[in-house]
Design an enzyme around this catalytic site. Structure first.
Site, PDB file in Angstrom:
ATOM      1  N   GLY A  59     -73.459 -54.327  -9.920  1.00 32.25           N
ATOM      2  CA  GLY A  59     -74.213 -55.007 -10.972  1.00 32.25           C
ATOM      3  C   GLY A  59     -73.447 -56.149 -11.614  1.00 32.25           C
ATOM      4  O   GLY A  59     -73.925 -57.276 -11.682  1.00 32.25           O
ATOM      5  N   PHE A  60     -72.230 -55.858 -12.033  1.00 31.79           N
ATOM      6  CA  PHE A  60     -71.453 -56.870 -12.735  1.00 31.79           C
ATOM      7  C   PHE A  60     -71.239 -58.103 -11.866  1.00 31.79           C
ATOM      8  O   PHE A  60     -71.361 -59.237 -12.332  1.00 31.79           O
ATOM      9  CB  PHE A  60     -70.100 -56.284 -13.157  1.00 31.79           C
ATOM     10  CG  PHE A  60     -69.228 -57.266 -13.872  1.00 31.79           C
ATOM     11  CD1 PHE A  60     -69.468 -57.586 -15.196  1.00 31.79           C
ATOM     12  CD2 PHE A  60     -68.183 -57.906 -13.220  1.00 31.79           C
ATOM     13  CE1 PHE A  60     -68.676 -58.510 -15.871  1.00 31.79           C
ATOM     14  CE2 PHE A  60     -67.391 -58.834 -13.878  1.00 31.79           C
ATOM     15  CZ  PHE A  60     -67.640 -59.135 -15.211  1.00 31.79           C
ATOM     16  N   CYS A  88     -39.611 -50.437  -9.351  1.00 28.74           N
ATOM     17  CA  CYS A  88     -40.364 -50.905  -8.179  1.00 28.74           C
ATOM     18  C   CYS A  88     -39.418 -51.541  -7.167  1.00 28.74           C
ATOM     19  O   CYS A  88     -38.267 -51.872  -7.477  1.00 28.74           O
ATOM     20  CB  CYS A  88     -41.467 -51.885  -8.582  1.00 28.74           C
ATOM     21  SG  CYS A  88     -40.924 -53.579  -8.825  1.00 28.74           S
ATOM     22  N   CYS A 137     -37.560 -51.189 -14.665  1.00 30.85           N
ATOM     23  CA  CYS A 137     -38.577 -50.900 -13.651  1.00 30.85           C
ATOM     24  C   CYS A 137     -37.920 -50.361 -12.379  1.00 30.85           C
ATOM     25  O   CYS A 137     -36.817 -50.760 -12.012  1.00 30.85           O
ATOM     26  CB  CYS A 137     -39.367 -52.168 -13.347  1.00 30.85           C
ATOM     27  SG  CYS A 137     -40.687 -51.908 -12.143  1.00 30.85           S
ATOM     28  N   ASP A 142     -59.434 -50.353 -15.187  1.00 29.77           N
ATOM     29  CA  ASP A 142     -59.206 -51.099 -13.948  1.00 29.77           C
ATOM     30  C   ASP A 142     -59.210 -52.560 -14.299  1.00 29.77           C
ATOM     31  O   ASP A 142     -59.875 -52.979 -15.266  1.00 29.77           O
ATOM     32  CB  ASP A 142     -60.341 -50.840 -12.938  1.00 29.77           C
ATOM     33  CG  ASP A 142     -61.540 -51.734 -13.211  1.00 29.77           C
ATOM     34  OD1 ASP A 142     -61.623 -52.825 -12.627  1.00 29.77           O
ATOM     35  OD2 ASP A 142     -62.390 -51.354 -14.045  1.00 29.77           O
ATOM     36  N   CYS A 188     -37.894 -54.870  -8.284  1.00 25.78           N
ATOM     37  CA  CYS A 188     -36.856 -54.773  -9.314  1.00 25.78           C
ATOM     38  C   CYS A 188     -35.592 -54.098  -8.790  1.00 25.78           C
ATOM     39  O   CYS A 188     -34.502 -54.371  -9.276  1.00 25.78           O
ATOM     40  CB  CYS A 188     -37.405 -54.053 -10.550  1.00 25.78           C
ATOM     41  SG  CYS A 188     -38.590 -55.077 -11.452  1.00 25.78           S
ATOM     42  N   HIS A 218     -44.883 -55.305  -8.503  1.00 24.91           N
ATOM     43  CA  HIS A 218     -44.221 -55.023  -9.782  1.00 24.91           C
ATOM     44  C   HIS A 218     -45.238 -54.855 -10.907  1.00 24.91           C
ATOM     45  O   HIS A 218     -45.127 -53.940 -11.729  1.00 24.91           O
ATOM     46  CB  HIS A 218     -43.232 -56.137 -10.153  1.00 24.91           C
ATOM     47  CG  HIS A 218     -42.825 -56.046 -11.589  1.00 24.91           C
ATOM     48  ND1 HIS A 218     -41.923 -55.105 -12.047  1.00 24.91           N
ATOM     49  CD2 HIS A 218     -43.253 -56.716 -12.683  1.00 24.91           C
ATOM     50  CE1 HIS A 218     -41.804 -55.213 -13.350  1.00 24.91           C
ATOM     51  NE2 HIS A 218     -42.601 -56.187 -13.767  1.00 24.91           N
ATOM     52  N   GLY A 270     -69.977 -53.671 -20.582  1.00 27.57           N
ATOM     53  CA  GLY A 270     -70.368 -54.830 -21.378  1.00 27.57           C
ATOM     54  C   GLY A 270     -69.307 -55.317 -22.334  1.00 27.57           C
ATOM     55  O   GLY A 270     -69.574 -56.097 -23.237  1.00 27.57           O
ATOM     56  N   GLN A 323     -74.001 -49.488 -22.633  1.00 28.23           N
ATOM     57  CA  GLN A 323     -73.990 -50.920 -22.950  1.00 28.23           C
ATOM     58  C   GLN A 323     -74.219 -51.115 -24.446  1.00 28.23           C
ATOM     59  O   GLN A 323     -74.018 -50.180 -25.228  1.00 28.23           O
ATOM     60  CB  GLN A 323     -75.066 -51.638 -22.112  1.00 28.23           C
ATOM     61  CG  GLN A 323     -74.745 -51.694 -20.614  1.00 28.23           C
ATOM     62  CD  GLN A 323     -73.645 -52.687 -20.283  1.00 28.23           C
ATOM     63  OE1 GLN A 323     -73.213 -53.481 -21.137  1.00 28.23           O
ATOM     64  NE2 GLN A 323     -73.143 -52.631 -19.045  1.00 28.23           N
ATOM     65  N   ASP A 356     -67.634 -49.603  -7.982  1.00 26.68           N
ATOM     66  CA  ASP A 356     -68.564 -50.079  -9.011  1.00 26.68           C
ATOM     67  C   ASP A 356     -69.949 -50.198  -8.372  1.00 26.68           C
ATOM     68  O   ASP A 356     -70.117 -49.964  -7.176  1.00 26.68           O
ATOM     69  CB  ASP A 356     -68.071 -51.377  -9.642  1.00 26.68           C
ATOM     70  CG  ASP A 356     -68.037 -52.540  -8.675  1.00 26.68           C
ATOM     71  OD1 ASP A 356     -68.544 -52.400  -7.545  1.00 26.68           O
ATOM     72  OD2 ASP A 356     -67.499 -53.595  -9.034  1.00 26.68           O
ATOM     73  N   SER A 357     -70.911 -50.568  -9.178  1.00 23.64           N
ATOM     74  CA  SER A 357     -72.298 -50.533  -8.701  1.00 23.64           C
ATOM     75  C   SER A 357     -72.744 -51.844  -8.074  1.00 23.64           C
ATOM     76  O   SER A 357     -73.816 -51.917  -7.494  1.00 23.64           O
ATOM     77  CB  SER A 357     -73.223 -50.245  -9.877  1.00 23.64           C
ATOM     78  OG  SER A 357     -73.236 -51.369 -10.750  1.00 23.64           O
TER      79      SER A 357
END
Lengths: 393, 393
Positions: free
Chosen positions: A93-94, A303, A301, A263, A306, A332, A213, A186, A90-91
């Site tokens: 910014g957030f 994984c 599942c 994400d 599990c 999981h 946003g 945005q 990511d940049s």
């Protein structure tokens, strides 16, 4: 490079391949978040085993600690973290907005005090790109401002206009052709502002676009119409990334509306708190019932947790505050979201996505499917038509 | 079953195989500690990959939480923890002393208040065996008292006599032939009391013997002579287990004196504190130097952390308090101790154990090898002779 090849469609939902320098990923996909250069508690080998395709790194955290120069000295995030596949950063910014103290936003960029040691730091579009080039991800994000919710309409408008000027500076600053720069649309939950942001952003013709946003506190009833509005106006032949999302229901609704990438820290964070994601909703291992259940977290599942453990054992680990508990629940939950997008892809490929999503949601919401979710599924089959393209080219 | 087959000797040190219901282990061996049903932060698959042979479970912890009945409902510790190999459980005696509140020791056993919820609990030889039978380990330990250091000589004597009466009750209470009960020799650092404890204990002819009451705070200069004295008087054809030990130097010194089995929380605990075990001593990843080192923790190690990560990355994880840091350092430290005993076994098999141990110690102690360690190596080649047996039978 960075070609986005659509392989199947069902309503607005689509399955595609996106080609990056470190490999081809299949969308829709969920990206685990490796904030500080590690997906919390999970090894790169495990990420590969559970079907992770791309890992997100956070520019804000990594520039403050350990600093991008050390990551660059390792040859970038793959060398530093030992995850051999594609990355997205990511940049910053957030997180400047959510974590920086005494932050001040000007046309130039943002100045703030580090949440780690209080030192003064400046982040500008140019600096964000320089840090992201040092981190060396396959996809990098334009430096934007993400207004909080609620925010004044006028503020959102001024902010999205500045975000476009910052985007132009990012495009200008960028030097590494092997990195794809994604722009961010945005405009909050206001459709006309989304339209304005689209008109400013699309001409930059970046290899992918993010819906920014959103998922910042607004009700789902406002968020999903904004997702639908924006996604259908983004180019059909480029990936669409809904940032910071989400929960299982968000992935299914987002996919219905044509989103390709997601994400969120949710699967690992909720795992550390003792919760397991399942088709029946979220299982709370802090409760008393699982302590006596000799069944897996999730029968369906595959994984490690599990395949090897009972709910009783995992609940014991949570109760005893043993590290293996959050580790296994995080593993999981990531696998659950990867399986969820895999199942969505399968349904899209067989033209049964809406039926699958309805069946899934009936069980997940225990019969009380919320209106916003139903509406997202309904909109999946409607909306204006995209330009038809030769999808195999 | 429970046969102990010596394959090689070098001085008092020996390499042997011990046959248990869940597999044959090769000694000398280090046993990772899974206090609460998990080796902290490490999965069973990883334990197998790094060469773990037997895992220790703590009766005291497991009886209090989750309770032995739940473990038994999983078919014992292997089903509960998903570690498919041999287990050893301690008797609970040591931890009642160190963790129980308001404990009261009588001829019958020990009553105490749980460190978890303050509830009153009684632990007797019979109850310890019943719990250990429910936990289902391959080796179970006799319920003993481990006096603190320092303790009055008279107290130690009364205690070791009672420990033998408790041993007799354990032998009586035991019902499962597929579990080997090991007796524990006490007597503190007093050789005559060790002799008395040996005389009381050996007639029970258990399949193995532990050296108890050591590594509880006494100086190494007192501990190792007691180890040497006791080990050479234990039967040659049965395994010798030095409980709660140890550090790398303790393993090498113990092996020199004929010890076959070790366990300790040290490798995982020191890993959680940011320390890595190496042939050059303990590396502190909290210090500033490793943050810039692009080399592995340990060039000679084959663990996942050493094959994938730099010191700089691992130091970053420690600094950022990321779960993967303690996980990887614990994994490395366990692998270090497993490799250490593997190297010791190799040296014994080629008749070069003392030379190897001297070379190892010069580097590990940076030239300042302590007298107690030198003395342990010296004693390895001396001492009275064991009964010669057909070692291949």
């Amino acid at each position: 490079m960075f070609e986005f090849t659509i392989q199947a469609r069902d309503g607005r939902a689509r399955v595609a391949q996106f080609h990056t320098p470190r490999g081809t990923v299949t969308t829709p996909m969920f990206m685990p978040v490796g904030t500080q250069g590690t997906v919390k508690g999970i090894s790169p080998q495990e990420l590969l085993e559970i079907g992770s395709q791309m890992i997100l790194g956070n520019t804000y955290h990594l520039m403050l600690r350990p600093g991008e120069a050390l990551v660059a000295a390792h040859g970038g995030l793959p060398g530093f973290t030992a995850y051999p596949g594609p990355f997205l950063t990511d940049s910053g910014g957030f997180q400047v907005m959510s974590l920086g103290h005494l932050r001040k936003i000007t046309e130039e960029g943002v100045t703030f005090k580090s949440h780690l040691d209080g030192s003064a730091v400046a982040l500008t579009p140019e600096r964000s790109i320089a840090v992201q080039e040092a981190l060396g991800a396959d996809i990098i994000m334009a430096f934007d401002e993400c207004p909080p919710y609620p925010a004044e309409r006028e503020y959102i408008q001024r902010s999205l206009e500045r975000t476009e000027r910052w985007l132009a500076r990012c495009v200008q600053a960028k030097t590494r052709p092997e990195q794809a720069l994604f722009a961010i649309v945005q405009g909050g939950v206001h459709h006309d502002l989304r339209q304005q942001s689209l008109e400013l952003t699309l001409p930059h013709d970046t290899p992918g676009f993010a819906l920014g946003g959103l998922a910042v506190g607004e009700p789902k009833e406002e968020m999903y119409p904004a997702v639908a509005y924006t996604a259908e106006r983004l180019p059909d032949h480029k990936p669409r990334y809904l940032m910071g999302v989400g929960h299982p229901e968000d992935l299914v609704a987002g996919i219905a509306l044509g989103v390709d990438m997601f994400d969120c820290v949710y699967p690992t964070r909720t795992g550390r708190f003792g919760y397991a994601l399942t088709d029946d909703g979220r299982l709370n291992l802090n409760a008393s019932a699982p302590r006596r259940q000799l069944t897996p977290l999730d029968d369906e599942c595959d994984c490690y947790a599990c395949r090897h453990y009972t709910r009783a054992y995992l609940a014991h680990l949570v109760k005893a505050e043993e590290m293996l508990g959050p580790r296994m629940l995080s593993l999981h939950n990531l696998r659950y979201l990867h399986r969820l997008v895999e199942r969505a892809r399968g349904a899209i490929q067989t033209g049964t996505f809406i039926a699958w999503a309805q069946t899934w949601s009936e069980r997940y919401f225990k019969g009380a499917v919320p209106v916003w979710f139903q509406e997202a599924l309904r909109q999946s089959g409607t909306g204006f038509h995209q330009t038809t393209r030769d999808e195999k080219k």
